[in-house]
Each structure stands twice: as C-alpha cells, then as structure tokens.
Scaffold this motif. Structure first.
Motif, PDB file in Angstrom:
ATOM      1  N   GLY A  34       5.253  -4.996  10.813  1.00  0.00           N
ATOM      2  CA  GLY A  34       5.457  -5.533  11.906  1.00  0.00           C
ATOM      3  C   GLY A  34       5.258  -6.960  12.008  1.00  0.00           C
ATOM      4  N   LYS A  35       4.348  -7.678  11.208  1.00  0.00           N
ATOM      5  CA  LYS A  35       4.181  -9.134  10.992  1.00  0.00           C
ATOM      6  C   LYS A  35       4.745  -9.443   9.819  1.00  0.00           C
ATOM      7  N   ALA A  36       4.596  -8.803   8.751  1.00  0.00           N
ATOM      8  CA  ALA A  36       5.337  -9.360   7.547  1.00  0.00           C
ATOM      9  C   ALA A  36       6.808  -9.013   7.525  1.00  0.00           C
ATOM     10  N   VAL A  37       7.509  -9.694   7.014  1.00  0.00           N
ATOM     11  CA  VAL A  37       9.207  -9.455   7.084  1.00  0.00           C
ATOM     12  C   VAL A  37       9.566  -8.323   6.334  1.00  0.00           C
ATOM     13  N   GLU A  38       8.740  -7.840   5.196  1.00  0.00           N
ATOM     14  CA  GLU A  38       9.059  -6.867   4.531  1.00  0.00           C
ATOM     15  C   GLU A  38       7.762  -6.438   3.767  1.00  0.00           C
ATOM     16  N   ILE A  39       7.697  -5.322   3.365  1.00  0.00           N
ATOM     17  CA  ILE A  39       6.479  -4.576   2.456  1.00  0.00           C
ATOM     18  C   ILE A  39       7.432  -3.991   1.345  1.00  0.00           C
ATOM     19  N   ILE A  40       6.921  -4.509   0.192  1.00  0.00           N
ATOM     20  CA  ILE A  40       7.612  -3.839  -1.277  1.00  0.00           C
ATOM     21  C   ILE A  40       6.654  -3.406  -2.218  1.00  0.00           C
ATOM     22  N   VAL A  41       6.813  -2.186  -2.428  1.00  0.00           N
ATOM     23  CA  VAL A  41       6.082  -1.698  -3.619  1.00  0.00           C
ATOM     24  C   VAL A  41       6.757  -1.627  -4.727  1.00  0.00           C
ATOM     25  N   VAL A  42       6.227  -2.189  -5.948  1.00  0.00           N
ATOM     26  CA  VAL A  42       6.941  -2.310  -7.188  1.00  0.00           C
ATOM     27  C   VAL A  42       6.277  -1.189  -8.132  1.00  0.00           C
ATOM     28  N   ASP A  43       7.139  -0.188  -8.321  1.00  0.00           N
ATOM     29  CA  ASP A  43       6.696   0.976  -9.048  1.00  0.00           C
ATOM     30  C   ASP A  43       7.028   0.535 -10.454  1.00  0.00           C
ATOM     31  N   ASN A  44       5.886   0.431 -11.254  1.00  0.00           N
ATOM     32  CA  ASN A  44       5.945  -0.166 -12.643  1.00  0.00           C
ATOM     33  C   ASN A  44       6.112   0.779 -13.751  1.00  0.00           C
ATOM     34  N   ASN A  45       7.141   1.660 -13.484  1.00  0.00           N
ATOM     35  CA  ASN A  45       7.311   2.860 -14.428  1.00  0.00           C
ATOM     36  C   ASN A  45       6.168   3.976 -14.417  1.00  0.00           C
ATOM     37  N   SER A  46       6.004   4.330 -13.202  1.00  0.00           N
ATOM     38  CA  SER A  46       4.763   5.300 -13.033  1.00  0.00           C
ATOM     39  C   SER A  46       5.422   6.813 -13.704  1.00  0.00           C
ATOM     40  N   THR A  47       4.342   7.335 -14.093  1.00  0.00           N
ATOM     41  CA  THR A  47       4.594   8.632 -14.588  1.00  0.00           C
ATOM     42  C   THR A  47       4.065   9.994 -13.711  1.00  0.00           C
ATOM     43  N   ASP A  48       3.628   9.453 -12.545  1.00  0.00           N
ATOM     44  CA  ASP A  48       2.788  10.240 -11.540  1.00  0.00           C
ATOM     45  C   ASP A  48       3.668  10.346 -10.554  1.00  0.00           C
ATOM     46  N   ASP A  49       3.127  10.828  -9.036  1.00  0.00           N
ATOM     47  CA  ASP A  49       3.998  10.837  -7.975  1.00  0.00           C
ATOM     48  C   ASP A  49       3.751   9.618  -7.086  1.00  0.00           C
ATOM     49  N   THR A  50       3.738   8.502  -7.886  1.00  0.00           N
ATOM     50  CA  THR A  50       3.796   7.095  -7.034  1.00  0.00           C
ATOM     51  C   THR A  50       5.032   7.145  -6.291  1.00  0.00           C
ATOM     52  N   LYS A  51       6.120   7.403  -6.538  1.00  0.00           N
ATOM     53  CA  LYS A  51       7.520   7.116  -5.823  1.00  0.00           C
ATOM     54  C   LYS A  51       7.399   8.195  -4.554  1.00  0.00           C
ATOM     55  N   LYS A  52       6.887   9.277  -4.783  1.00  0.00           N
ATOM     56  CA  LYS A  52       6.879  10.355  -3.675  1.00  0.00           C
ATOM     57  C   LYS A  52       6.120   9.840  -2.487  1.00  0.00           C
ATOM     58  N   VAL A  53       5.070   9.102  -2.835  1.00  0.00           N
ATOM     59  CA  VAL A  53       3.900   8.622  -2.013  1.00  0.00           C
ATOM     60  C   VAL A  53       4.768   7.439  -1.157  1.00  0.00           C
ATOM     61  N   ILE A  54       5.386   6.496  -1.965  1.00  0.00           N
ATOM     62  CA  ILE A  54       6.276   5.686  -1.390  1.00  0.00           C
ATOM     63  C   ILE A  54       7.403   5.970  -0.213  1.00  0.00           C
ATOM     64  N   ASP A  55       7.922   7.186  -0.781  1.00  0.00           N
ATOM     65  CA  ASP A  55       9.146   7.697  -0.099  1.00  0.00           C
ATOM     66  C   ASP A  55       8.600   8.185   1.436  1.00  0.00           C
ATOM     67  N   ARG A  56       7.227   8.427   1.552  1.00  0.00           N
ATOM     68  CA  ARG A  56       6.715   8.861   2.802  1.00  0.00           C
ATOM     69  C   ARG A  56       6.539   7.661   3.845  1.00  0.00           C
ATOM     70  N   TYR A  57       7.026   6.425   3.241  1.00  0.00           N
ATOM     71  CA  TYR A  57       6.616   5.270   4.283  1.00  0.00           C
ATOM     72  C   TYR A  57       7.872   4.608   4.341  1.00  0.00           C
ATOM     73  N   PRO A  58       8.752   5.043   5.663  1.00  0.00           N
ATOM     74  CA  PRO A  58      10.112   4.266   5.762  1.00  0.00           C
ATOM     75  C   PRO A  58      10.160   3.029   5.857  1.00  0.00           C
ATOM     76  N   ALA A  59       9.079   2.340   6.250  1.00  0.00           N
ATOM     77  CA  ALA A  59       9.111   0.992   6.505  1.00  0.00           C
ATOM     78  C   ALA A  59       8.855   0.156   5.191  1.00  0.00           C
ATOM     79  N   VAL A  60       8.492   0.826   3.943  1.00  0.00           N
ATOM     80  CA  VAL A  60       8.236   0.429   2.698  1.00  0.00           C
ATOM     81  C   VAL A  60       9.537   0.074   1.862  1.00  0.00           C
TER      82      VAL A  60
END
Length: 245
Positions: free
Chosen positions: A38-64
């Motif tokens: 709400g203060k940052a214009v955007e929140i970006i997570v850069v998945d650096n070719n993860s082989t675990d469930d990093t993307k699934k974690v990110i998917d749980r946060y619609p604002a990201v």
C-alpha cells in the motif's frame, strides 16, 4: 529525478530476488504485507529459477508480482527486477529478511532530505542468532564504518534503495559478479552518481543462516577480502559461493 523528489513523493518499487526460498519467503512477504504493502507502488519477487515451491508461495499473495529469471545469480535476479520495475526508487531486500515498521518511510525521508542521494543502505540485525552471536555479527557494521568514511560507500545487498536514474546511468547490475562483492560494486558505482548513505537507523532484520552454516570467521574473511578487492582492484576476489538452503 532530483527535482522530482522535492516536488512530489517518489514512487518506490520493492524487489525481492528468490532462489529456493519456500521456507523463508512466507515470513518475508507477511512482513511486507504488514509494513510495506500500500506504500510501495509494486512488490516484485524475482524467481531465480527455483526448483522448490517458491512460485507456489508467491501465488498465495495476490498483491505480489511474479517475475522469472532463468539464469541463476543474484546480480541477474536484481537486474531482472530492475527491468520489470516502474518506481522512481528501487528498494531491494532478500527473501529471508523481514522489513520492519517504518522501513519504507525512512527511504522517503532520506531521499527527500538529501537531493543528491543516489543510494541508501543500512545494517542487518539477525533474528535467529543468539544474543552473543548476534552482537558479534552486527559488530561487523561498526568495524566497517571507518572503511565507509574513507571510501564514501558501504552497502548491504539485502537492504538498499537506489534511484532508478542512478541505476540507469550505472548500466544496471554487473552480471559478471556471481555473489561476493556485488554489494560493494553497487555502492562503488553508485557513488559516481551521488551520495551513498549508510544509515545505522535503516536496520533490516534477516536470517543468520549463512553464518550458522559457514561460521562467522569464514564469512567475515570472505566479505573483507572481497570488499578490498572490489575497492582496489575493481573486481571480487572470490567467484564461487555456496548456496545456503
């Protein structure tokens, strides 16, 4: 850009590189949702070719915003976030950090106070080290302050904010640097664009997992060796590094 900071509050993009961070990323993003969203214009997570469930974690946060970088390496992930971001100021934290209340407000405050500020950074505190080990680890930043006074720059890669136009003038991040020395390189090149401020108040809680696994003495020697190598030789002393996961 300098004039823009004084005529309106600059927009801030928060960027988090992440490689196999399913364990630590949830608490990082929870802290960001509490204190930054709400203060940052955007929140970006850069998945650096993860082989675990990093993307699934990110998917749980619609604002990201999810961004993917296939070529592994912290500087490449930082650069991918830079290219994806839209903010006037780009703030970078690591996936094992927990941005505290008031952290993003300090970015606005410092860039407003200092019109020629190119880059802001500050020390870590370690939320998972014991009192003595935490004191020893955070003591590094006190020991490094004379180096900051001499060189004019001191950087922490998991806790810094940089003006977009300064980063553009620098040509972005140096993707030839694999790991050690990348923060020193950023600070050194940012200094050519303006002031580099290392503020003791701009504290970032983070994990001491690397120190726990490799030991403080080894980590300190690696960081100091690479600091001096980048300062005096223009390149890191160490290319290889160990992933701590």
């Amino acid at each position: 850009m300098t004039g823009m900071i004084h005529t309106r509050r600059p927009t801030i993009s928060l960027i988090i590189p992440a490689y196999n961070e399913e364990e630590y990323l949830p608490e990082c993003l929870d802290a960001i949702m509490r204190n930054v969203a709400g203060k940052a214009v955007e929140i970006i997570v850069v998945d650096n070719n993860s082989t675990d469930d990093t993307k699934k974690v990110i998917d749980r946060y619609p604002a990201v915003t999810y961004v993917f970088e296939a070529q592994k390496g912290i500087t490449r992930a930082r650069q991918r976030g830079f290219l994806a971001a839209t903010g006037d100021i780009l703030a970078y934290v690591d996936a094992d950090t927990r941005p505290p209340p008031g952290w993003i407000e300090q970015i606005w405050e410092q860039f407003h106070k200092c019109g020629d500020l190119a880059c802001l950074s500050g020390p870590y505190s370690f939320y998972d080290l014991s009192g003595i080990r935490n004191a020893i680890s955070t003591g590094w930043f006190v020991a490094a302050r004379p180096l900051y006074w001499i060189t004019g720059y001191l950087m922490v890669g998991g806790n810094f904010a940089i003006r977009r136009d300064a980063l553009e003038e620098m040509g972005g991040f140096d993707s030839s640097i694999e790991f050690y020395g990348e923060d020193v390189d950023i600070g050194k090149r940012a200094k050519a664009q303006g002031k580099v401020l290392f503020s003791p108040r701009f504290v970032m809680p983070t994990s001491g997992r690397r120190m726990k696994k490799q030991g403080f003495a080894k980590i300190a020697s690696l960081y100091f060796a690479n600091y001096f190598s980048v300062v005096f030789r223009g390149r890191p002393a160490t290319r290889s590094y160990e992933d701590i996961r």
